[in-house]
Design a protein around this motif. Structure first.
Motif, short mmCIF file in Angstrom:
data_model
loop_
_atom_site.label_atom_id
_atom_site.label_comp_id
_atom_site.label_asym_id
_atom_site.label_seq_id
_atom_site.Cartn_x
_atom_site.Cartn_y
_atom_site.Cartn_z
N CYS A 3 27.75 49.35 58.81
CA CYS A 3 28.51 49.26 59.89
C CYS A 3 30.68 49.07 60.50
CB CYS A 3 27.96 48.38 61.18
SG CYS A 3 27.75 47.25 60.57
N TYR A 4 30.72 49.11 59.27
CA TYR A 4 32.04 49.19 59.06
C TYR A 4 32.95 50.65 59.35
CZ TYR A 4 31.12 48.28 54.40
OH TYR A 4 31.07 48.23 53.44
N ARG A 5 34.19 50.04 59.11
CA ARG A 5 35.33 51.57 59.07
C ARG A 5 35.84 51.74 57.87
NH1 ARG A 5 38.07 55.49 62.92
NH2 ARG A 5 37.68 57.24 61.78
N LEU A 6 35.99 53.04 57.29
CA LEU A 6 35.92 53.36 56.00
C LEU A 6 37.44 52.42 56.65
CD1 LEU A 6 34.74 56.60 54.45
CD2 LEU A 6 34.27 54.67 53.96
N SER A 7 38.19 52.39 55.59
CA SER A 7 40.32 52.28 55.36
C SER A 7 40.79 52.71 54.90
CB SER A 7 40.11 50.52 54.53
OG SER A 7 39.73 50.31 53.55
N LYS A 8 42.45 52.24 55.37
CA LYS A 8 42.95 53.66 54.68
C LYS A 8 43.43 53.35 53.38
CE LYS A 8 45.81 53.94 59.12
NZ LYS A 8 47.16 53.51 59.57
N ASP A 9 43.28 51.80 52.52
CA ASP A 9 43.23 51.76 51.26
C ASP A 9 41.72 52.79 50.72
OD1 ASP A 9 44.06 49.87 48.95
OD2 ASP A 9 42.13 49.59 49.12
N LEU A 10 40.45 52.56 50.71
CA LEU A 10 39.79 53.33 50.70
C LEU A 10 39.84 55.05 50.34
CD1 LEU A 10 35.71 52.87 51.64
CD2 LEU A 10 36.78 55.61 51.44
N PHE A 11 40.22 55.56 51.13
CA PHE A 11 40.80 57.01 51.46
C PHE A 11 41.98 57.90 50.29
CE2 PHE A 11 38.06 56.94 55.56
CZ PHE A 11 38.19 58.46 54.77
N SER A 12 42.37 56.42 49.97
CA SER A 12 43.94 57.08 49.14
C SER A 12 43.00 56.62 47.42
CB SER A 12 44.81 55.36 49.23
OG SER A 12 44.59 54.36 49.08
N ARG A 13 42.27 56.08 47.75
CA ARG A 13 41.57 55.37 46.14
C ARG A 13 40.50 56.76 46.10
NH1 ARG A 13 37.91 50.94 46.55
NH2 ARG A 13 37.69 50.27 48.97
N PRO A 72 44.65 74.57 51.45
CA PRO A 72 46.07 74.60 50.64
C PRO A 72 46.80 74.05 51.90
CG PRO A 72 44.11 76.21 52.15
CD PRO A 72 43.73 75.12 52.29
N ASP A 73 46.92 73.94 52.65
CA ASP A 73 48.17 73.67 53.38
C ASP A 73 48.88 72.48 53.03
OD1 ASP A 73 46.52 71.85 54.97
OD2 ASP A 73 47.05 72.74 57.15
N GLY A 74 47.99 71.14 52.12
CA GLY A 74 48.49 70.39 51.65
C GLY A 74 48.13 68.78 52.67
N ARG A 75 47.49 69.23 53.45
CA ARG A 75 46.86 68.12 54.81
C ARG A 75 45.21 67.61 54.05
NH1 ARG A 75 48.60 70.48 60.27
NH2 ARG A 75 50.01 70.43 60.52
N ALA A 76 45.17 66.65 54.67
CA ALA A 76 44.16 65.93 54.14
C ALA A 76 43.13 66.20 56.01
CB ALA A 76 44.10 64.85 52.77
N SER A 77 41.69 65.86 55.05
CA SER A 77 40.72 65.01 56.47
C SER A 77 39.71 64.31 55.46
CB SER A 77 39.83 66.72 56.36
OG SER A 77 40.78 67.64 57.25
N LYS A 78 39.57 64.06 56.75
CA LYS A 78 38.51 62.60 56.44
C LYS A 78 37.51 62.36 56.90
CE LYS A 78 42.34 59.05 56.07
NZ LYS A 78 42.96 57.87 56.59
N VAL A 79 35.72 62.85 56.34
CA VAL A 79 34.85 62.88 56.80
C VAL A 79 34.17 61.84 56.04
CG1 VAL A 79 32.65 64.57 56.34
CG2 VAL A 79 35.22 65.70 56.43
N GLU A 80 33.36 61.65 56.90
CA GLU A 80 32.28 60.38 56.39
C GLU A 80 30.55 60.78 55.83
OE1 GLU A 80 31.52 57.26 58.92
OE2 GLU A 80 33.65 56.16 58.47
N GLY A 81 30.06 60.94 54.79
CA GLY A 81 28.77 60.99 54.81
C GLY A 81 27.66 60.62 55.02
N ALA A 318 36.45 56.91 72.92
CA ALA A 318 37.62 56.68 71.39
C ALA A 318 36.90 56.39 70.03
CB ALA A 318 38.49 55.80 72.12
N TYR A 319 35.70 55.74 70.19
CA TYR A 319 34.75 55.82 68.88
C TYR A 319 34.67 57.06 68.31
CZ TYR A 319 32.61 53.80 65.13
OH TYR A 319 31.65 52.88 64.06
N VAL A 320 33.78 57.68 69.15
CA VAL A 320 33.61 58.76 68.16
C VAL A 320 34.55 59.88 68.57
CG1 VAL A 320 32.61 60.94 69.17
CG2 VAL A 320 31.39 58.72 70.14
N ASP A 321 35.88 60.11 68.78
CA ASP A 321 36.81 60.14 68.81
C ASP A 321 37.67 60.39 67.37
OD1 ASP A 321 38.89 63.13 69.72
OD2 ASP A 321 40.01 61.35 69.76
N SER A 322 37.69 58.41 67.13
CA SER A 322 38.40 58.14 65.80
C SER A 322 37.25 58.71 64.94
CB SER A 322 38.07 56.84 65.93
OG SER A 322 37.21 56.47 66.07
N LEU A 323 36.36 59.00 64.68
CA LEU A 323 35.50 59.27 63.28
C LEU A 323 35.30 60.95 63.73
CD1 LEU A 323 32.45 56.95 64.71
CD2 LEU A 323 33.86 56.97 62.64
#
Length: 553
Positions: A3-13, A72-81, A318-323
């Motif tokens: 029930c906690y959110r993925l951190s920016k650090d986790l995504f960089s890893r 291909p444009d270099g942008r990254a999208s974060k997705v939860e499983g 706001a929570y749904v939008d953030s996910l």
């Protein structure tokens, strides 16, 4: 999924993980994960899976599943499983740029990586129109991602694997259901929007009960979820966009018990400051976004809710939008049009009036609802009282009236039984809209008429009816093309005509009269004006009639 959110650090890893990291997971690492078999068409769903077979008390809570998709444009999208049973976590992503993509997938348990992999796949060009979005051209209209206009006609299946279709009159047979594939085939070309209700411990209305008791909170019925997966895939194949409702509520009509608490509970789960009660609600929303964001166009948070505080809705939107990696449209019902987060005004309407009165009532309601400056989409529409649910002319007039007022309608449409008209109904009467073959044919005619119309058509002056005139008039124009819709409000038994004054600007015009019932051109005529108002005599109108008025070069 905890029930906690993925951190920016986790995504960089995640981005930097390698095959070596996967091998280092030892006996806990997953077997080879699932991946797309070939190129993924543009704006289609790419699905991957990771496996982890350790014994877990609650796999929905104990594993954090995350992925980063790099385009291909270099942008990254974060997705939860999301957990899908038998030691499998799935990741769904919709690529919106053609070309080579990379995916970094990872499962985390207690802060440690237990399974990971990097993948590459190709997104090929395709003709999928993508998700729905607000039109930048017209604030009251929607469009597909590529800018193609979208003019909705909506339905609600009220079934998981079967739905009611073309049933017999009440008393002459049982409720008729058909397999979902056959049901959607019957609506192909006649509707393009489907609304799905979910329930957390309730099946009121047409809710799919995703949370059941037992097993209770933080666990989800995977059999139901997989049926919903299949429904989404069927809807996509048949050209439908979708609305998903997380919370079947109906608190205006009484108290219901859900897995989170009572629908009137303002101290517990509907109190945004009660963090303990709200925690499982957030987990539930997180699971839904992870599993269904790749299929959904609009999140409609509640159905017929009249108790949830504004601050709760604002925080959860706001929570749904953030996910949500796609930034889908957000709304709720009953409507909260003043809320900054709310993208659409989504009222309900059940009418006790004959077909010839529907347009006047709806036009008045659309004017009120459009005053908030947002698109108006009825997410339930049907009858009330003792009226029969089979009234194809009424449904046709409602759809055309909505369009001419820059709005749209989704029907409460279960067609398993045909209900006759009752003089003195007891209770609430019949709310359903029976959309049989005749109504579907009318809707196909409508969608064929509007399919390629530009989004910049706006309401213009149209009048005047002389004393004794029997026609109501509606008009849209962009100066090059003008649309006209006439409704014979005194009765549909004989034809009427009237003079039309419509603001077109000066010029010569061809008027093509279109019959909404048959889908055919009824007649054509040529008119011209040196002023801004084009004046001409209408063709005969029995029930309703439309026209395209094209400026000649």
């Amino acid at each position: 999924m905890p029930c906690y959110r993925l951190s920016k650090d986790l995504f960089s890893r995640l981005i930097s993980c390698s095959i070596a990291c996967l091998l280092s997971c030892g006996s806990l690492a997953a077997q080879t994960a699932d991946r797309p078999a070939g190129p993924v068409p543009l704006r289609s769903v790419a699905e991957f899976a990771l496996h982890y077979d350790a014994r877990l008390e609650n796999p929905f809570m104990e594993i954090e599943a995350g992925a980063v998709f790099s385009g291909p444009d270099g942008r990254a999208s974060k997705v939860e499983g999301f957990y899908d049973g038998k030691g499998t976590w799935r990741f769904r992503f919709v690529p919106r740029i053609p070309g080579p993509w990379k995916a970094a997938l990872r499962l985390i348990r207690g802060g440690e990586t237990v399974a990971s992999r990097e993948e590459s796949f190709l997104c090929s060009p395709g003709n999928n129109r993508g998700f729905l979005e607000l039109s930048p051209t017209n604030r009251y209209r929607l469009q597909y991602e590529g800018g193609t206009p979208y003019y909705p006609v909506g339905i609600q299946t009220c079934g998981e694997t079967e739905a009611g279709l073309d049933g017999p009159p009440r008393g002459e047979g049982k409720w008729r259901t058909v397999p979902m594939e056959k049901y959607l085939q019957a609506y192909e070309g006649a509707a393009n929007l489907c609304r799905i209700q979910l329930g957390a411990g309730t099946r009121n209305g047409c809710a799919w009960e995703v949370i059941t008791d037992p097993p209770g909170l933080y666990r989800y019925d995977l059999e139901i979820c997989r049926r919903l997966d299949e429904l989404y895939r069927l809807l996509s194949r048949h050209g439908f966009s979708t609305i998903l409702i997380p919370f079947q509520d109906m608190s205006l009509w009484g108290t219901d018990s859900t897995a989170f608490g009572s629908t009137h509970d303002l101290e517990g789960w509907k109190n945004i400051h009660n963090s303990e009660a709200v925690r499982p609600v957030r987990h539930y929303l997180r699971y839904l976004v992870a599993r269904y964001a790749a299929f959904t166009d609009i999140w409609e948070l509640f159905n017929e809710d009249a108790f949830t505080p504004d601050e709760w809705l604002s925080a959860m939107a706001a929570y749904v939008d953030s996910l949500d990696p796609y930034g889908h449209l957000l709304t709720t019902n009953y409507e909260r049009p003043l809320a900054a987060w709310c993208d659409l005004v989504t009222p309900h309407e059940y009418m006790w009036m004959p077909a010839r009165e529907v347009d006047a009532h709806l036009a008045k309601e659309f004017a009120r609802l459009k005053s908030f400056g947002k698109p108006v989409l009825y997410t339930e529409f049907g009858n009330q009282g003792g009226l029969t649910n089979r009234d194809p002319v009424k449904w046709r007039i409602a759809v055309w009236t909505a369009f001419m007022n820059e709005s749209a309608i989704l029907f409460w449409s279960m067609g398993g039984i045909l209900v006759p008209e009752v003089e003195n109904p007891k209770g609430g009467g019949n709310a359903n809209a029976y959309l049989g073959p005749e109504a579907r044919a009318y809707f196909r005619n409508f969608l064929s008429f509007v399919r390629d119309l530009p989004l910049d058509l706006r309401p213009v002056m149209v009048g005047y009816g002389e004393r004794g005139d029997e026609l109501r008039r509606y008009a849209l124009s962009n100066g090059r093309l003008t649309l006209l819709y006439l409704q014979h409000f005194t009765g549909h038994e004989s034809a009427a005509q009237g003079d039309v004054y419509v603001w077109t600007g000066p010029g010569s015009f061809e008027i093509e009269w279109y019959d909404p019932a048959s889908g055919r051109v009824a007649s054509t005529q040529k008119e011209k004006t040196e002023g801004n108002v084009l004046i001409f005599r209408s063709a005969p109108v029995t029930s309703d009639l439309a026209a395209r008025i094209r400026r000649e070069q």
